[in-house]
Design a protein around this motif. Structure first.
Motif, PDB file in Angstrom:
ATOM      1  N   SER A 181      21.483 -27.468  -1.321  1.00  0.00           N
ATOM      2  CA  SER A 181      20.796 -26.733  -0.145  1.00  0.00           C
ATOM      3  C   SER A 181      19.129 -26.710  -0.627  1.00  0.00           C
ATOM      4  O   SER A 181      18.418 -26.838   0.427  1.00  0.00           O
ATOM      5  CB  SER A 181      21.202 -25.001  -0.324  1.00  0.00           C
ATOM      6  N   ILE A 182      19.002 -26.763  -1.674  1.00  0.00           N
ATOM      7  CA  ILE A 182      17.690 -26.898  -2.260  1.00  0.00           C
ATOM      8  C   ILE A 182      16.846 -28.323  -1.909  1.00  0.00           C
ATOM      9  O   ILE A 182      15.710 -28.257  -1.296  1.00  0.00           O
ATOM     10  CB  ILE A 182      17.615 -26.897  -3.794  1.00  0.00           C
ATOM     11  N   ILE A 183      17.743 -29.286  -2.023  1.00  0.00           N
ATOM     12  CA  ILE A 183      17.277 -30.764  -1.604  1.00  0.00           C
ATOM     13  C   ILE A 183      17.157 -30.656  -0.206  1.00  0.00           C
ATOM     14  O   ILE A 183      15.986 -31.388   0.271  1.00  0.00           O
ATOM     15  CB  ILE A 183      18.375 -31.937  -2.200  1.00  0.00           C
ATOM     16  N   GLU A 246       5.612 -26.438 -10.159  1.00  0.00           N
ATOM     17  CA  GLU A 246       5.284 -27.911 -10.234  1.00  0.00           C
ATOM     18  C   GLU A 246       6.586 -28.694  -9.853  1.00  0.00           C
ATOM     19  O   GLU A 246       6.245 -29.880  -9.474  1.00  0.00           O
ATOM     20  CB  GLU A 246       4.963 -28.285 -11.800  1.00  0.00           C
ATOM     21  N   LEU A 247       7.560 -28.160  -9.874  1.00  0.00           N
ATOM     22  CA  LEU A 247       8.600 -29.001  -9.168  1.00  0.00           C
ATOM     23  C   LEU A 247       8.851 -28.785  -7.803  1.00  0.00           C
ATOM     24  O   LEU A 247       9.067 -29.785  -6.972  1.00  0.00           O
ATOM     25  CB  LEU A 247      10.067 -28.317  -9.796  1.00  0.00           C
ATOM     26  N   ARG A 248       8.510 -27.767  -7.108  1.00  0.00           N
ATOM     27  CA  ARG A 248       8.385 -27.620  -5.654  1.00  0.00           C
ATOM     28  C   ARG A 248       7.244 -28.442  -5.139  1.00  0.00           C
ATOM     29  O   ARG A 248       7.316 -28.937  -3.990  1.00  0.00           O
ATOM     30  CB  ARG A 248       8.218 -26.076  -5.246  1.00  0.00           C
ATOM     31  N   SER A 255      12.142 -38.373  -8.028  1.00  0.00           N
ATOM     32  CA  SER A 255      11.470 -37.623  -9.082  1.00  0.00           C
ATOM     33  C   SER A 255      12.044 -35.982  -8.964  1.00  0.00           C
ATOM     34  O   SER A 255      12.298 -35.253  -9.915  1.00  0.00           O
ATOM     35  CB  SER A 255      10.105 -37.733  -9.134  1.00  0.00           C
ATOM     36  N   PHE A 256      12.123 -35.788  -7.618  1.00  0.00           N
ATOM     37  CA  PHE A 256      12.342 -34.201  -7.409  1.00  0.00           C
ATOM     38  C   PHE A 256      14.119 -33.968  -8.010  1.00  0.00           C
ATOM     39  O   PHE A 256      14.358 -32.831  -8.655  1.00  0.00           O
ATOM     40  CB  PHE A 256      12.366 -34.049  -6.028  1.00  0.00           C
ATOM     41  N   LYS A 257      14.845 -34.961  -7.603  1.00  0.00           N
ATOM     42  CA  LYS A 257      16.125 -34.907  -7.950  1.00  0.00           C
ATOM     43  C   LYS A 257      16.349 -34.749  -9.481  1.00  0.00           C
ATOM     44  O   LYS A 257      17.126 -33.916 -10.033  1.00  0.00           O
ATOM     45  CB  LYS A 257      17.124 -35.922  -7.426  1.00  0.00           C
ATOM     46  N   VAL A 258      15.559 -35.700 -10.241  1.00  0.00           N
ATOM     47  CA  VAL A 258      15.761 -35.431 -11.695  1.00  0.00           C
ATOM     48  C   VAL A 258      15.096 -34.172 -12.228  1.00  0.00           C
ATOM     49  O   VAL A 258      15.781 -33.739 -13.072  1.00  0.00           O
ATOM     50  CB  VAL A 258      14.778 -36.710 -12.186  1.00  0.00           C
TER      51      VAL A 258
END
Length: 296
Positions: A181-183, A246-248, A255-258
């Motif tokens: 869902s987040i992805i 910083e992740l959002r 990079s986001f998945k990691v």
């Protein structure tokens, strides 16, 4: 003009368009599902009610309301419940798990996990952001498939489910659904997926980019408010907003998945299991609230 008459007109227009464009539709396979409100329950029990929501094709085929309809592999029901879809999903996954275990004799970790991830878990996660359940009983029902399969892996029989997840470096199915869902919200934000659910984002100087939670009509009946709270549009936005700013703001998917994986490792993964009493329902939203209460 009533909504039934409007939909009947739309149906006639679509069929006429297909005829003009030499594309005949199989009218005997048409299905319709209605979503009545609780207030109309007494009306739905009357003998003549089905006739008021029945549609007819130009060739005279009657389209009567169905309790459950399959749409692109997902079962939707007139009760607005994902229970029928979850039941079908669990049945299919169990059959695949049983077939896999009967054909392959090797119970080593590498072989078993490869078979599970490719043949069983994929069935349990098809379109899961759409039907992601919040009821404990439905979460348990899905989790039981993974719980049963991992118990057959060599060296895992005597471990309880939560410990098996740690040993095998697996996420619970519940946690993986939240990850999906987040992805998907991130993909909408970065225009890698269509914004067909109407997500809106705002950038705050202090909190970074956040998904806006749509307003809810407070006068709506309880069942509608519950559906609203559990909908992808609301739950996924809330989960996305849990992430650090910083992740959002990362714009590269890999990079986001990691970063997301590392962030999710901070939260315990203790899905609801019969016989065990977890701290909460294991959602990252619940762990976030628990952490905030401890700080206060």
């Amino acid at each position: 003009m009533s909504s039934v008459e409007l939909l009947q007109d739309d149906l006639n227009i679509v069929i006429e368009w297909s005829r003009v464009n030499n594309m005949e539709l199989h009218e005997q396979k048409f299905e319709v599902v209605n979503y009545p409100l609780n207030g109309s329950k007494a009306l739905r029990e009357l003998p003549f009610y089905p006739e008021t929501v029945e549609y007819t094709t130009p060739k005279g085929h009657a389209i009567s309301p169905q309790e459950t309809v399959r749409d692109l592999g997902v079962y939707v029901s007139s009760s607005r419940s994902w229970g029928p879809h979850i039941e079908k999903t669990v049945q299919g996954a169990r059959k695949m798990a049983a077939w896999t275990l009967s054909v392959f004799r090797d119970r080593s970790q590498v072989v078993m996990l490869t078979l599970y991830k490719s043949m069983v878990r994929s069935k349990l996660e098809y379109c899961c952001p759409v039907w992601n359940p919040t009821k404990v009983t439905e979460i348990q029902k899905l989790e039981t498939v993974q719980r049963s399969f991992t118990r057959k892996i060599s060296g895992c029989r005597d471990l309880q489910y939560w410990d098996r997840l740690k040993k095998l470096k697996l996420m619970s199915l519940q946690r993986r659904r939240e990850r999906y869902s987040i992805i998907h919200v991130w993909k909408i934000l970065n225009e890698h997926a269509p914004n067909d659910t109407g997500f809106e984002f705002k950038s705050h100087q202090r909190h970074g980019i956040k998904a806006e939670i749509p307003a809810m009509n407070k006068s709506a009946q309880l069942s509608v408010r519950t559906d609203y709270d559990n909908s992808f549009r609301v739950r996924a936005a809330q989960l996305f907003n849990v992430l650090p700013s910083e992740l959002r703001s990362i714009t590269l998917l890999d990079s986001f998945k990691v970063g997301l994986g590392r962030f999710m490792e901070q939260y315990p993964d203790t899905p609801p299991v019969p016989g065990y009493t977890p701290t909460n329902d294991n959602s990252m939203l619940s762990w976030r609230r628990t952490h905030s209460m401890q700080l206060s």
